[in-house]
Design an enzyme around this catalytic site. Structure first.
Site, mmCIF file in Angstrom:
data_model
loop_
_atom_site.group_PDB
_atom_site.id
_atom_site.type_symbol
_atom_site.label_atom_id
_atom_site.label_comp_id
_atom_site.label_asym_id
_atom_site.label_seq_id
_atom_site.Cartn_x
_atom_site.Cartn_y
_atom_site.Cartn_z
ATOM 1 C CG HIS A 172 11.323 -4.686 3.274
ATOM 2 N ND1 HIS A 172 10.368 -4.559 2.292
ATOM 3 C CD2 HIS A 172 10.833 -4.023 4.356
ATOM 4 C CE1 HIS A 172 9.345 -3.863 2.754
ATOM 5 N NE2 HIS A 172 9.597 -3.529 3.995
ATOM 6 C CD GLU B 94 9.955 0.296 7.023
ATOM 7 O OE1 GLU B 94 9.127 1.191 7.302
ATOM 8 O OE2 GLU B 94 9.771 -0.537 6.109
ATOM 9 N NE ARG C 267 -1.459 -1.123 9.900
ATOM 10 C CZ ARG C 267 -1.456 -2.205 10.663
ATOM 11 N NH1 ARG C 267 -2.539 -2.522 11.354
ATOM 12 N NH2 ARG C 267 -0.384 -2.966 10.756
ATOM 13 N NE ARG D 31 -12.350 -22.782 12.360
ATOM 14 C CZ ARG D 31 -12.818 -23.986 12.661
ATOM 15 N NH1 ARG D 31 -12.829 -24.403 13.916
ATOM 16 N NH2 ARG D 31 -13.304 -24.769 11.709
ATOM 17 C CD GLU E 71 -2.778 -0.832 4.515
ATOM 18 O OE1 GLU E 71 -1.734 -0.893 5.191
ATOM 19 O OE2 GLU E 71 -2.856 -1.288 3.366
#
Length: 373
Positions: free
Chosen positions: A271, A189, A246, A125, A241
């Site tokens: 990408h 980017e 964002r 977790r 977001e």
């Protein structure tokens, strides 16, 4: 050395940028290695290429501090971001006895970082992880912000979680082994940060982009640090977001992800290349809507093309029509009910979220772009 804090309440961390840092990894990451004292080995995940290039440097650095690495190696490329890879990795972490207080080290590009981050989000977790990005794309984008995911048949990054790293270590020196094509893909980017919110940085990149791509130390470190500082500010304001702030980081991605899907998420279109072409399309679509001038749209496209990145849709050689590309967009994570917000431009250095975009008009626009020469 530059240290950029990502200020998140209770989950803040530093991004450390230093040339040659990988060789001093045992010292730089010391606080996150303490749990591996004695006979336990430190879990490192890398793709086959990164492992071949850097495992000896990592092993030597760790050994100098009394630690040893246990390596999990995945295949290079997007295929590693799969259910099968995730299952193998989580089983491996459990077999190693990783606890919630331990840290797993992700050495590689965005694929490795995304896979490891998601595995750590769900193992016990939630256990810790440290990002050591080795591509420009990962250094300026995916290693910071906590977005982790795998790909599925329905699309890219649709299964994942927000899980922040505990530390990001960036050594610009490793980019010396990065193929030129991947360097350019990462630079897309960097250009994105200028286009979405910093006209002065966009202008600096137009003047200094060649030096960044040539890996000139001062220019490269400035580009990386400026990009990360902007992303860190945006992430701190809107970690998950939930606001438009964002989402600005997705400039070019709605068009780009559709193009990646149409080309099968293959090496035909990396990408970063998809994002570059997506930004050019976003600029042209903004001009179609009268929000920027045609001259500004061409200015953006020229800056993208000058970096050796795709900025012309017909050159991709697609056989589909605009409607098919729009159909890919319907799987976009930003889709809300029957609407799909689009990141568009009001100017060079000023992106915004448009919520009144008619996808039928986008299909017509893409048909026009596919036929443009």
């Amino acid at each position: 050395m530059a240290v950029i804090p990502v200020a998140l309440a209770g989950r803040g961390y530093d991004v450390v940028i230093e040339e040659g840092l990988l060789g001093g990894l045992g010292t730089a990451a010391a606080p996150f290695l303490a749990g591996y004292a004695g006979s336990r080995k430190v879990p490192f995940v890398a793709d086959a290429n990164t492992h071949r290039l850097y495992h000896a440097v990592v092993d030597t650095s760790l050994a100098a501090q009394g630690f040893a690495a246990e390596w999990f190696v995945v295949e290079p490329g997007e295929n590693a971001k799969s259910w099968a890879s995730l299952a193998r990795l989580t089983d491996w972490l459990l077999a190693l006895g990783v606890t919630r207080s331990d840290h797993v080290f992700a050495l590689g590009g965005g694929v490795v970082g995304d896979l490891v981050g998601f595995a750590c989000a769900i193992t016990k977790r939630g256990c810790g992880f440290v990002q050591i990005p080795t591509t420009l794309l990962a250094q300026v984008d995916s290693s910071v912000g906590g977005k982790t995911a795998i790909n599925t048949a329905a699309g890219k990054n649709l299964i994942g979680a927000f899980h922040q790293p505990s530390l990001v270590l960036i050594d610009p020196k490793v980019l010396g082994t990065l193929p030129d094509r991947e360097m350019r893909a990462g630079y897309a980017e960097v250009l994105k940060y200028g286009l979405l919110g910093d006209a002065a940085f966009f202008g600096w990149l137009e003047a200094n982009g060649a030096a960044v791509l040539a890996r000139e130390s001062a220019a490269l470190e400035h580009a990386i640090a400026t990009s990360i500082a902007m992303k860190a500010r945006i992430v701190a304001e809107d970690e998950r977001e939930t606001q438009d702030r964002r989402a600005l980081l997705n400039l070019g991605h709605t068009f780009g992800h559709a193009l990646e899907a149409e080309t099968g998420f293959s090496d035909r279109l990396l990408h970063g290349e998809a994002v570059a072409l997506g930004m050019a399309l976003a600029a042209h679509y903004s001009a179609r809507r009268g929000e920027i001038s045609a001259d500004d749209a061409e200015h953006a496209a020229r800056a993208i093309a000058a970096a050796g990145l795709p900025a012309d849709l017909p050159a991709l050689g697609l056989t589909c029509d605009g409607a098919r590309l729009v159909e890919h967009m319907r799987h976009d994570k930003k889709k809300e009910g029957n609407t799909l917000p689009f990141l568009l431009l009001r100017g060079l250095g000023e992106a915004y979220m448009a919520r009144n975009v008619d996808l039928r008009d986008v299909a017509v626009f893409l048909d026009h772009e596919l036929g443009r020469r």
